[in-house]
Design a protein around this motif. Structure first.
Motif, PDB file in Angstrom:
ATOM      1  N   ALA A 255      -5.180  -3.596  -1.128  1.00 38.38           N
ATOM      2  CA  ALA A 255      -4.268  -2.306  -1.693  1.00 38.38           C
ATOM      3  C   ALA A 255      -4.248  -2.183  -2.981  1.00 38.38           C
ATOM      4  N   ALA A 256      -4.417  -3.085  -3.789  1.00 35.60           N
ATOM      5  CA  ALA A 256      -4.504  -2.993  -5.500  1.00 35.60           C
ATOM      6  C   ALA A 256      -5.957  -2.517  -5.736  1.00 35.60           C
ATOM      7  N   ALA A 257      -7.039  -2.823  -5.263  1.00 31.69           N
ATOM      8  CA  ALA A 257      -8.222  -2.588  -5.581  1.00 31.69           C
ATOM      9  C   ALA A 257      -8.553  -0.893  -4.865  1.00 31.69           C
ATOM     10  N   LEU A 258      -7.981  -0.695  -3.919  1.00 28.15           N
ATOM     11  CA  LEU A 258      -7.856   0.816  -3.359  1.00 28.15           C
ATOM     12  C   LEU A 258      -7.381   1.489  -4.501  1.00 28.15           C
ATOM     13  N   ALA A 259      -5.962   1.256  -4.736  1.00 22.15           N
ATOM     14  CA  ALA A 259      -5.125   1.860  -5.682  1.00 22.15           C
ATOM     15  C   ALA A 259      -5.786   2.170  -7.165  1.00 22.15           C
ATOM     16  N   ARG A 260      -6.318   1.080  -7.758  1.00 20.96           N
ATOM     17  CA  ARG A 260      -7.053   1.459  -8.862  1.00 20.96           C
ATOM     18  C   ARG A 260      -8.283   2.198  -8.897  1.00 20.96           C
ATOM     19  N   ALA A 261      -9.033   2.291  -7.719  1.00 23.87           N
ATOM     20  CA  ALA A 261     -10.030   2.925  -7.672  1.00 23.87           C
ATOM     21  C   ALA A 261      -9.520   4.408  -7.553  1.00 23.87           C
ATOM     22  N   ARG A 262      -8.742   4.737  -6.762  1.00 24.33           N
ATOM     23  CA  ARG A 262      -8.013   6.000  -6.563  1.00 24.33           C
ATOM     24  C   ARG A 262      -7.492   6.506  -7.993  1.00 24.33           C
TER      25      ARG A 262
ATOM     26  N   ALA B 281       0.802  -1.193   0.037  1.00 20.12           N
ATOM     27  CA  ALA B 281      -0.006  -0.009   0.025  1.00 20.12           C
ATOM     28  C   ALA B 281       0.817   1.313   0.075  1.00 20.12           C
ATOM     29  N   PHE B 282       2.099   1.312   0.142  1.00 19.93           N
ATOM     30  CA  PHE B 282       3.000   2.387   0.120  1.00 19.93           C
ATOM     31  C   PHE B 282       3.482   2.672  -1.561  1.00 19.93           C
ATOM     32  N   ALA B 283       3.366   1.905  -2.250  1.00 21.05           N
ATOM     33  CA  ALA B 283       3.771   1.988  -3.335  1.00 21.05           C
ATOM     34  C   ALA B 283       2.760   2.744  -4.346  1.00 21.05           C
ATOM     35  N   ALA B 284       3.164   3.627  -5.437  1.00 18.90           N
ATOM     36  CA  ALA B 284       2.477   4.131  -6.447  1.00 18.90           C
ATOM     37  C   ALA B 284       2.841   2.982  -7.750  1.00 18.90           C
ATOM     38  N   ALA B 285       1.786   2.912  -8.572  1.00 19.29           N
ATOM     39  CA  ALA B 285       1.907   2.180  -9.887  1.00 19.29           C
ATOM     40  C   ALA B 285       0.965   2.682 -10.838  1.00 19.29           C
ATOM     41  N   PRO B 286       1.198   2.039 -12.277  1.00 21.11           N
ATOM     42  CA  PRO B 286       0.037   2.459 -12.994  1.00 21.11           C
ATOM     43  C   PRO B 286      -1.029   1.571 -12.732  1.00 21.11           C
ATOM     44  N   ARG B 287      -2.283   2.088 -13.383  1.00 20.15           N
ATOM     45  CA  ARG B 287      -3.360   1.121 -13.010  1.00 20.15           C
ATOM     46  C   ARG B 287      -3.373   0.099 -13.535  1.00 20.15           C
ATOM     47  N   ALA B 288      -2.536  -0.315 -14.748  1.00 14.68           N
ATOM     48  CA  ALA B 288      -2.568  -1.822 -15.248  1.00 14.68           C
ATOM     49  C   ALA B 288      -1.972  -2.645 -14.402  1.00 14.68           C
ATOM     50  N   PHE B 289      -0.881  -2.186 -13.563  1.00 14.07           N
ATOM     51  CA  PHE B 289      -0.469  -2.924 -12.595  1.00 14.07           C
ATOM     52  C   PHE B 289      -1.524  -3.564 -11.549  1.00 14.07           C
ATOM     53  N   TRP B 290      -2.143  -2.494 -10.927  1.00 18.03           N
ATOM     54  CA  TRP B 290      -2.931  -2.886 -10.036  1.00 18.03           C
ATOM     55  C   TRP B 290      -3.973  -3.705 -10.449  1.00 18.03           C
ATOM     56  N   SER B 291      -4.646  -3.347 -11.684  1.00 14.24           N
ATOM     57  CA  SER B 291      -5.735  -4.384 -12.082  1.00 14.24           C
ATOM     58  C   SER B 291      -5.257  -5.833 -12.356  1.00 14.24           C
ATOM     59  N   ALA B 292      -4.131  -5.773 -12.961  1.00 16.78           N
ATOM     60  CA  ALA B 292      -3.553  -7.135 -13.030  1.00 16.78           C
ATOM     61  C   ALA B 292      -3.413  -7.994 -11.599  1.00 16.78           C
TER      62      ALA B 292
END
Length: 461
Positions: free
Chosen positions: A431-438, A155-166
């Motif tokens: 973490a991935a779902a929250l980051a993608r939604a964000r 949850a600390f990391a930023a990444a592109p939407r494609a990463f979180w979606s995968a």
């Protein structure tokens, strides 16, 4: 989002490493040979840095193939040497490596990682004040901290939407990989039995662990279905549910049923139109009865078959009193992070009979570690992290993530949901779902501002 040019950085690092290794090969050949594994590790790190999506595959392979269990088996057989003794450490360290790689390349996420900070505060107090700081070594406390925070470090990391979606989609496959490889590969070659001694299905894991992965897989498949209405997510979610029932694990099954009931009951027309609800309720009954019926009968054999204390509580009635007594002695601040491992004597005949000294209740375990105050702070931090993170996202994401949070909190009262490898996958999914939604919310905001600017320009023209 900050981005370091990966090709240039990787090329420079590779050039420097190759030069140093060649010079060492000339000056000190033995030292160069000793450093060769580190050089290979560096090359792999650069590969993942260049292609971050590979790390999603690494997570899928590591947890789907139960690398911790397989390394333990190889260590016991003497095949893997020193590497095999790493065991569970592998599955706890990998998330830190992936998070570090993502932070280096893309920077840090803007959202506050409340669960990690709560555990860090408990760890600091444990070292400075609580009894565990005088009983455990510093290394043991570091291991406890790593094990407690590994589920939340991504949850600390930023990444592109494609990463979180995968990553959101890959977690659906974790229990299915374990089930398929265990049933069709490991069992036929005699490496690992897909069923335990009580004929509970376990794939490459143990039944409770496989059930934990199935729980997250059902959460993730439900979210993907409500976002796209693609049938494949229903099929994959149904397969994960079938594997879950085959494990005969009661607490995860109750958590999943609670999750599905909440999602189905509170999904309005914007999330799940009435026609689709009717199609799922009517059209899904026959396939579900045909496919899941026999597995459900198999599961009910354990759910309803036993009347003795062992069948009903699986040893929890033996273990929980140890933790309750410890909490009664130090109720407010507890004994310190990792103290729960010291509460139960593993040589106790009753404990040896049930084969586990874990609390199987995260509220009790954390109340021993951090007291009632610390346990409340940790669970409040988890709830705040998910609840605040879903405040301004699309309705489907908000409903599924909050329902999953509720199910996870209920499940935590009956299983080890924060320290096992299953926790890494579950909270990596959160973490991935929250980051993608964000990211989707930010993209929608930019699009709205752009349309408003174009409208103003058109009006002035």
């Amino acid at each position: 989002m900050r981005t370091v040019p990966p090709a240039l950085l990787s090329g420079l690092v590779l050039l420097v490493a190759a030069t140093v290794l060649l010079l060492l090969a000339i000056v000190a050949p033995r030292l160069a040979l000793a450093l060769l594994p580190a050089a290979v590790a560096l090359l792999l790190a650069l590969l993942f840095y260049e292609a971050p999506l590979l790390s999603v595959g690494l997570l899928l392979a590591c947890y789907g193939l139960a690398m911790d269990i397989q390394l333990d088996i190889l260590a016991a057989s003497g095949v893997a040497g020193g590497v095999g003794t790493l065991g569970a450490a592998v599955v706890k360290v990998i998330p830190f490596g992936i998070a570090a790689m993502l932070c280096l390349r893309y920077g840090f996420a803007p959202a506050i990682n409340w669960p990690f900070l709560a555990f860090a505060l408990v760890a600091a107090i444990s070292i400075a004040v609580l009894p565990i700081g005088r009983v455990s070594t510093f290394g043991e406390m570091v291991r406890s901290f790593i094990g407690s925070t590994a589920p939340f470090v991504l949850a600390f990391a930023a990444a592109p939407r494609a990463f979180w979606s995968a990553l959101c989609k890959a977690v659906v496959l974790v229990p299915l990989v374990s089930a398929a490889v265990g049933l069709f590969v490991a069992t036929p070659i005699g490496f690992y039995d897909a069923f335990d001694a009580n004929w509970r299905f376990q794939g490459l894991h143990s039944p409770p662990f496989l059930a934990g992965f199935c729980t997250t897989a059902v959460f993730a498949a439900t979210l993907e279905y409500l976002r796209s209405f693609r049938t494949r997510w229903l099929v994959l979610g149904g397969a994960a549910l079938a594997v879950l029932l085959a494990t005969q694990a009661r607490a995860p099954t109750v958590a999943v049923l609670l999750f599905l009931i909440v999602v189905f009951a509170f999904s309005g027309p914007r999330i799940l139109p009435a026609k689709r609800k009717l199609d799922l309720a009517i059209g899904g009954m026959l396939p579900a009865a045909v496919l899941l019926g026999p597995i459900l009968v198999f599961a009910l054999d354990r759910f309803l078959g036993g009347t003795d204390a062992w069948s009903q509580f699986s040893g929890r009635d033996i273990i929980w009193p140890y933790f309750l007594d410890a909490i009664e002695t130090r109720p407010l601040l507890g004994y310190g992070l990792g103290a729960g491992k010291l509460i139960v004597n593993p040589e106790d005949p009753q404990i040896r009979l049930i084969g586990s000294s874990a609390a199987h209740n995260e509220y009790l375990r954390l109340a021993v570690d951090a007291g009632i105050v610390g346990a409340a702070a940790i669970f409040s931090a988890i709830a705040l992290w998910v609840w605040a993170g879903t405040r301004s996202v699309r309705a489907a994401d908000r409903l599924v993530l909050r329902a999953a949070l509720l199910a996870a909190l209920v499940h935590s009262g009956f299983d080890n949901t924060l320290i096992a490898s299953t926790a890494v996958i579950q909270f990596a999914w959160f973490a991935a779902a929250l980051a993608r939604a964000r990211l989707e919310r930010a993209e929608a905001g930019r699009g709205a501002r752009l349309r408003a600017a174009l409208a103003r320009s058109a009006a002035r023209a």
